[in-house]
Design an enzyme around this catalytic site. Structure first.
Site, PDB file in Angstrom:
ATOM      1  N   CYS A 209     -28.708 -29.015 -18.506  1.00 16.82           N
ATOM      2  CA  CYS A 209     -27.848 -29.601 -19.546  1.00 16.82           C
ATOM      3  C   CYS A 209     -26.937 -30.706 -19.032  1.00 16.82           C
ATOM      4  O   CYS A 209     -26.297 -31.391 -19.818  1.00 16.82           O
ATOM      5  CB  CYS A 209     -26.984 -28.511 -20.162  1.00 16.82           C
TER       6      CYS A 209
ATOM      7  N   ASP B 123     -24.209 -30.280 -17.258  1.00 15.90           N
ATOM      8  CA  ASP B 123     -22.835 -29.832 -17.052  1.00 15.90           C
ATOM      9  C   ASP B 123     -22.527 -29.708 -15.557  1.00 15.90           C
ATOM     10  O   ASP B 123     -23.431 -29.535 -14.745  1.00 15.90           O
ATOM     11  CB  ASP B 123     -22.596 -28.490 -17.753  1.00 15.90           C
TER      12      ASP B 123
ATOM     13  N   CYS C  20     -20.201 -25.584 -21.061  1.00 17.46           N
ATOM     14  CA  CYS C  20     -20.095 -24.747 -22.256  1.00 17.46           C
ATOM     15  C   CYS C  20     -19.259 -23.496 -21.964  1.00 17.46           C
ATOM     16  O   CYS C  20     -18.826 -23.265 -20.834  1.00 17.46           O
ATOM     17  CB  CYS C  20     -21.497 -24.338 -22.693  1.00 17.46           C
TER      18      CYS C  20
ATOM     19  N   CYS D  51     -26.777 -21.173 -17.747  1.00 18.34           N
ATOM     20  CA  CYS D  51     -25.390 -21.610 -17.562  1.00 18.34           C
ATOM     21  C   CYS D  51     -24.729 -20.887 -16.390  1.00 18.34           C
ATOM     22  O   CYS D  51     -23.764 -21.394 -15.816  1.00 18.34           O
ATOM     23  CB  CYS D  51     -24.583 -21.345 -18.825  1.00 18.34           C
TER      24      CYS D  51
END
Ligand code: FES
Length: 124
Positions: A33, A35, A58, A102
């Site tokens: 993603c 991040d 996130c 994540c």
């Protein structure tokens, strides 16, 4: 979608920020993603004395970052290197399957910061 423990670490993240003159710095990006998580470490006598994180990501990324800082504080560097992304997700009581990627940032950023410290000290 998230359990109470994840929500708690998301809304009240522990050890947020950046240490001044850290002994080790680790920054990793999530290829899925984009991040980013950054860890700074204070190391004393081969133990993680203090740790802070900054995460641009996130809710699950922030919760796992917060969780890993609590898990590794006080550990020896060898013990902290053993902590896996999976253990961080488990310590949070699990993450939704589509959010498991994540949790990849958390342990990896800690490991990167330890490697940075070892390299600076000429230990690696
Ligand atoms: Fe990027 Fe969760 S969506 S770390």
């Amino acid at each position: 979608m998230y359990n109470d423990k994840v929500m708690d670490h998301f809304f009240n993240p522990r050890n947020v920020g950046e240490l001044e003159n850290p002994d080790g710095v680790g920054q990793v990006g999530n290829p899925v993603c984009g991040d980013v998580m950054r860890i700074t470490l204070r190391i004393n006598d081969n133990r993680i004395e203090d740790i802070k994180f900054r995460t641009f990501g996130c809710g699950a990324a922030i919760a796992t970052s917060s969780m890993v800082t609590e898990m590794v504080k006080g550990l020896t560097l060898e013990e902290a290197m053993q902590i896996s992304n999976k253990e961080v997700a488990e310590a949070l009581g699990g993450l939704p399957t589509q959010k498991l990627h994540c949790s990849n940032l958390a342990a990896e950023a800690v490991h990167a910061a330890i490697k940075d410290y070892r390299q600076k000290k000429g230990l690696d």
